[in-house]
Every structure is written in structure tokens, then in C-alpha cells.
Scaffold this motif. Sequence first.
Motif, mmCIF file in Angstrom:
data_model
loop_
_atom_site.group_PDB
_atom_site.id
_atom_site.type_symbol
_atom_site.label_atom_id
_atom_site.label_comp_id
_atom_site.label_asym_id
_atom_site.label_seq_id
_atom_site.Cartn_x
_atom_site.Cartn_y
_atom_site.Cartn_z
ATOM 1 N N ASP A 7 -3.897 7.298 -0.524
ATOM 2 C CA ASP A 7 -2.528 7.263 -1.068
ATOM 3 C C ASP A 7 -2.405 6.099 -2.057
ATOM 4 O O ASP A 7 -1.854 6.244 -3.147
ATOM 5 C CB ASP A 7 -1.491 7.009 0.048
ATOM 6 C CG ASP A 7 -1.346 8.174 0.999
ATOM 7 O OD1 ASP A 7 -1.555 9.315 0.566
ATOM 8 O OD2 ASP A 7 -1.021 7.926 2.187
ATOM 9 N N THR A 8 -2.907 4.945 -1.647
ATOM 10 C CA THR A 8 -2.781 3.751 -2.503
ATOM 11 C C THR A 8 -3.591 3.946 -3.785
ATOM 12 O O THR A 8 -3.132 3.603 -4.878
ATOM 13 C CB THR A 8 -3.243 2.493 -1.733
ATOM 14 O OG1 THR A 8 -2.574 2.485 -0.471
ATOM 15 C CG2 THR A 8 -2.913 1.219 -2.490
ATOM 16 N N TRP A 9 -4.788 4.547 -3.648
ATOM 17 C CA TRP A 9 -5.592 4.778 -4.859
ATOM 18 C C TRP A 9 -4.847 5.716 -5.822
ATOM 19 O O TRP A 9 -4.888 5.527 -7.044
ATOM 20 C CB TRP A 9 -6.991 5.313 -4.528
ATOM 21 C CG TRP A 9 -7.782 5.415 -5.811
ATOM 22 C CD1 TRP A 9 -8.142 6.533 -6.473
ATOM 23 C CD2 TRP A 9 -8.205 4.308 -6.627
ATOM 24 N NE1 TRP A 9 -8.774 6.211 -7.656
ATOM 25 C CE2 TRP A 9 -8.822 4.852 -7.769
ATOM 26 C CE3 TRP A 9 -8.116 2.910 -6.501
ATOM 27 C CZ2 TRP A 9 -9.357 4.045 -8.779
ATOM 28 C CZ3 TRP A 9 -8.640 2.111 -7.513
ATOM 29 C CH2 TRP A 9 -9.255 2.680 -8.630
ATOM 30 N N LYS A 10 -4.139 6.719 -5.269
ATOM 31 C CA LYS A 10 -3.371 7.628 -6.146
ATOM 32 C C LYS A 10 -2.308 6.841 -6.922
ATOM 33 O O LYS A 10 -2.017 7.132 -8.086
ATOM 34 C CB LYS A 10 -2.734 8.751 -5.332
ATOM 35 C CG LYS A 10 -3.774 9.774 -4.901
ATOM 36 C CD LYS A 10 -3.161 10.997 -4.264
ATOM 37 C CE LYS A 10 -4.248 12.017 -3.938
ATOM 38 N NZ LYS A 10 -3.972 12.760 -2.718
ATOM 39 N N GLY A 11 -1.731 5.841 -6.271
ATOM 40 C CA GLY A 11 -0.770 4.965 -6.966
ATOM 41 C C GLY A 11 -1.438 4.203 -8.102
ATOM 42 O O GLY A 11 -0.869 4.042 -9.188
ATOM 43 N N HIS B 197 0.846 -1.200 0.000
ATOM 44 C CA HIS B 197 0.000 0.000 0.000
ATOM 45 C C HIS B 197 0.884 1.254 0.000
ATOM 46 O O HIS B 197 2.018 1.222 0.470
ATOM 47 C CB HIS B 197 -0.934 -0.013 1.218
ATOM 48 C CG HIS B 197 -2.197 -0.776 0.968
ATOM 49 N ND1 HIS B 197 -3.447 -0.259 1.183
ATOM 50 C CD2 HIS B 197 -2.393 -2.026 0.483
ATOM 51 C CE1 HIS B 197 -4.361 -1.151 0.860
ATOM 52 N NE2 HIS B 197 -3.749 -2.247 0.435
ATOM 53 N N PHE C 3 0.295 4.086 5.208
ATOM 54 C CA PHE C 3 -0.344 4.884 4.150
ATOM 55 C C PHE C 3 -1.859 4.722 4.172
ATOM 56 O O PHE C 3 -2.380 3.675 4.555
ATOM 57 C CB PHE C 3 0.197 4.460 2.773
ATOM 58 C CG PHE C 3 1.676 4.655 2.657
ATOM 59 C CD1 PHE C 3 2.202 5.918 2.446
ATOM 60 C CD2 PHE C 3 2.542 3.575 2.775
ATOM 61 C CE1 PHE C 3 3.574 6.105 2.359
ATOM 62 C CE2 PHE C 3 3.912 3.757 2.684
ATOM 63 C CZ PHE C 3 4.430 5.016 2.471
ATOM 64 N N GLU D 241 -3.998 5.259 -9.785
ATOM 65 C CA GLU D 241 -4.220 6.239 -10.865
ATOM 66 C C GLU D 241 -2.911 6.478 -11.626
ATOM 67 O O GLU D 241 -2.914 6.591 -12.864
ATOM 68 C CB GLU D 241 -4.744 7.548 -10.275
ATOM 69 C CG GLU D 241 -6.136 7.394 -9.675
ATOM 70 C CD GLU D 241 -6.688 8.683 -9.061
ATOM 71 O OE1 GLU D 241 -7.905 8.802 -8.956
ATOM 72 O OE2 GLU D 241 -5.886 9.556 -8.677
ATOM 73 N N ASP D 242 -1.793 6.534 -10.880
ATOM 74 C CA ASP D 242 -0.494 6.729 -11.551
ATOM 75 C C ASP D 242 -0.215 5.587 -12.527
ATOM 76 O O ASP D 242 0.202 5.805 -13.664
ATOM 77 C CB ASP D 242 0.648 6.759 -10.518
ATOM 78 C CG ASP D 242 0.658 8.036 -9.691
ATOM 79 O OD1 ASP D 242 -0.017 9.014 -10.082
ATOM 80 O OD2 ASP D 242 1.342 8.044 -8.642
ATOM 81 N N ARG E 290 1.400 5.211 -2.431
ATOM 82 C CA ARG E 290 1.377 5.656 -3.828
ATOM 83 C C ARG E 290 2.497 5.017 -4.664
ATOM 84 O O ARG E 290 2.250 4.466 -5.734
ATOM 85 C CB ARG E 290 1.467 7.183 -3.863
ATOM 86 C CG ARG E 290 1.287 7.744 -5.246
ATOM 87 C CD ARG E 290 1.031 9.231 -5.205
ATOM 88 N NE ARG E 290 0.738 9.702 -6.547
ATOM 89 C CZ ARG E 290 0.210 10.882 -6.832
ATOM 90 N NH1 ARG E 290 -0.088 11.722 -5.865
ATOM 91 N NH2 ARG E 290 -0.018 11.240 -8.083
ATOM 92 N N GLU E 291 3.734 5.087 -4.145
ATOM 93 C CA GLU E 291 4.855 4.567 -4.948
ATOM 94 C C GLU E 291 4.925 3.051 -4.918
ATOM 95 O O GLU E 291 5.208 2.394 -5.928
ATOM 96 C CB GLU E 291 6.163 5.168 -4.453
ATOM 97 C CG GLU E 291 6.314 6.583 -4.983
ATOM 98 C CD GLU E 291 7.343 7.397 -4.256
ATOM 99 O OE1 GLU E 291 8.255 6.803 -3.641
ATOM 100 O OE2 GLU E 291 7.229 8.641 -4.285
#
Length: 326
Positions: free
Chosen positions: A162-166, A105, A158, A168-169, A107-108
Motif C-alpha cells: 500500500d505504501t509503495w503504491k503511494g 505508511h 497498511f 508511485e502516486d 497509500r494516501e
Amino acid sequence: MVFMITCLIGFMLFKASPRSGIVKLVQLNNGHYIPAIGLGTWTMDDKEAREAIKMAVKIGYRHVDTAWRYHNEKGVGQALKDLILDKVIARNDIFITTKVWNTFHGRELAVQAIKESLANLGLDYLDLALIHWPTGFKAGTDDIYPRKSDGSIMPSDFSLIDTWKGMEDLFRQGLAKSIGVSNFNIKQLQRVLNEASIKPSVNQFETHPFLAQQELVDFCHNNSIAVIAYSPLRQADKELLNNPVLKNIALKYNKTVAQVALRWQIDRNVIIIAKSSRKERQMENINIFDFKLEDQEIKQITALNQNNRLIDIPGIQNHPEYPFDN
Ligand SMILES: NC(=O)c1ccc[n+]([C@@H]2O[C@H](COP(=O)([O-])OP(=O)(O)OC[C@H]3O[C@@H](n4cnc5c(N)ncnc54)[C@H](OP(=O)(O)O)[C@@H]3O)[C@@H](O)[C@H]2O)c1
């Protein structure tokens, strides 16, 4: 392999092989299509997955569900490589899903996890990448179930967002054509929907006649999120397969109880992933597109609900994101 694609009021059908008959395709909220039945691979090792998927694709399956956690992504990738080399299918004929495990979990980390899964699978994109569970675990301990001394799981640092933004990335980077979640409840989905730039296309969760989850199914559908049912046969539960209501309906249509349990999901617009390593059962499970349940039968099956959940993770019940309390 000849594909016959027909457009029929709101959804598509395709004929994958003479033996599979017609399989429904469901359109996701971003325009991509997902076959309404996929092959589950949980509990298969690499060798079993390689053989089972090759068998399934020859029968007509065009959708495979795996996860980093299943430790079989390399076997799934080998099957795809064999099938593509033998010209049975091309990469874009098949829908592949994998999932970001709980220790990735953030973003990165989520992006890194999907890159690792793609390397295992030998692919350059996924059709669908999911957050496996809302319950992130502490990263970097070398333990995929990092626990405190009392046995409870150590949560991730996190947030879900934050994980959802990852997710989306990795979608923007073209690593997955669609992104979604798994085992999320309504409140968790609502939080993601409130914050998301890209809405989840899918929520994958346990549902079968003894766990109808109608409220969660309706919430997803009302928010244009497709539902994928896991453990749709309750892992071949004897009580389910011998249920008299299901047996009666099966008799009427000259189908098996398993086929009726699966068709009930199709008739309430739920996609299914059923696991089988046996050819006869793979064929049985996909041969559900030549009959349709009546509204009364759909209601009868939904009424079998006992809120009887099979799948959970020991030690996550005190996790702040434990999804099954509400
Ligand atoms: N997102 C998540 O957290 C999550 C959790 C659980 C599962 N999943 C996914 O969902 C997939 C399906 O769920 P599942 O594997 O838990 O359970 P399932 O598909 O409900 O049941 C699989 C079991 O049923 C047997 N079976 C299959 N077809 C049958 C039939 N027609 N008649 C009688 N028995 C039959 C299989 O045995 P044979 O192989 O011997 O035929 C296997 O033991 C998993 O494989 C995995 O990909 C996701």
C-alpha cells in the motif's frame, strides 16, 4: 558556478568547485543522476542544517539527505533558499532526498507526508523520496513512536505494498523525480519488485567496513537498485577510525581512514551520505575522487565485516516487518 560534465565509461563526473575536485555521478534506473556523495543531516537542528548545507554546497556538495523525522527540513529549505537567492546554485543543480516517516505508511498518507515535507522544504519537487523504514507505525495517534504498554511499537494498518503504491502516486504527480526505500531487506525488496509498477530506484541502509552487507548490496545491484550507505563512518566510531587495516591503506594513499572507508564504498559502486557540520571534515569526506583502491584492498576492507549494526529502533523487534532478522 561553472559545471564541467564529462562522460566516462558508464558514469558521469562533475567538477562542482575548484576545492571539491571531481565528484562521480551515478545513474539511477530511471535515467536520473545522483552525486555519489551527499551530506547527511541527521542530528542537525534547523539552524545547524542551514549553516552546514551552505558551507557544504560552497565546498562542492550537490546532494543533501534529510527526513521528516529529523525535524530539520525547514532549515534545509532555508539553506536552499539562501543559496538560490545568492545565485550559488539553481534548484536543479542540487539533489534533495527526504523520507516518509513510519506513522505515514499507507497509500494516501505517504503522498500527504511528502506534500508536508515539500512545504517544509519550500520546494515543489524532490529528487528522491524514500520510505524511511519498512516498519509502518499506527497512524493518527500524535505520537511518532506509538507504543503499547509493554513498550513495543503499534504497527500500521497498511501493508508495505500500500505504501509503495503511494510512492508511485507521488512519483506520477511529479512530487519526486525518483522513489525508493530505506532499511529494506532482500525479502521486502523482492515483494516490492514483484508488485511494483515503478521499481524502486534506491535502497538506503547502514553499511560501513564493520557492516559490509555485501549480499544486500549485490541483490540491489543485480536488480538495478542503487545503494546509498548511511552511517558510512559508523558515526565516527573510534574502533573504525583506528583500524590497522584501514590505517595501512590510508598511509599508502596519503589519505585519512575516513577517506578510505568512504572510497571503499565508491569502489564497490555504493553512494555515500556522510554527516558533518564542520568545514574541514566536509572537505575531507568529499576529497575521495582522486584515488582508487585496488581490488585486493577492496577485498581486505570487505573482510573487516563483523555484521556490527549501529542503527535500530527500540521496540520494533517484534514488528511483522522488522527488517534485520534475515
Ligand atoms: N535511512 C535511515 O534510516 C538513516 C539512518 C541513519 C542515518 N541516515 C542518514 O545518513 C547520514 C549519515 O549517517 P550518520 O550521521 O548516522 O553517521 P556518519 O556520517 O557515519 O558519521 C557522522 C559523525 O561522524 C563525524 N564525522 C564526519 N566526518 C568525519 C571525519 N572525516 N572524521 C571524523 N569524524 C567525522 C561527525 O561529526 P561532525 O559533524 O562534528 O563532523 C558525526 O559525529 C545521516 O546524517 C542521515 O542523513 C539515514
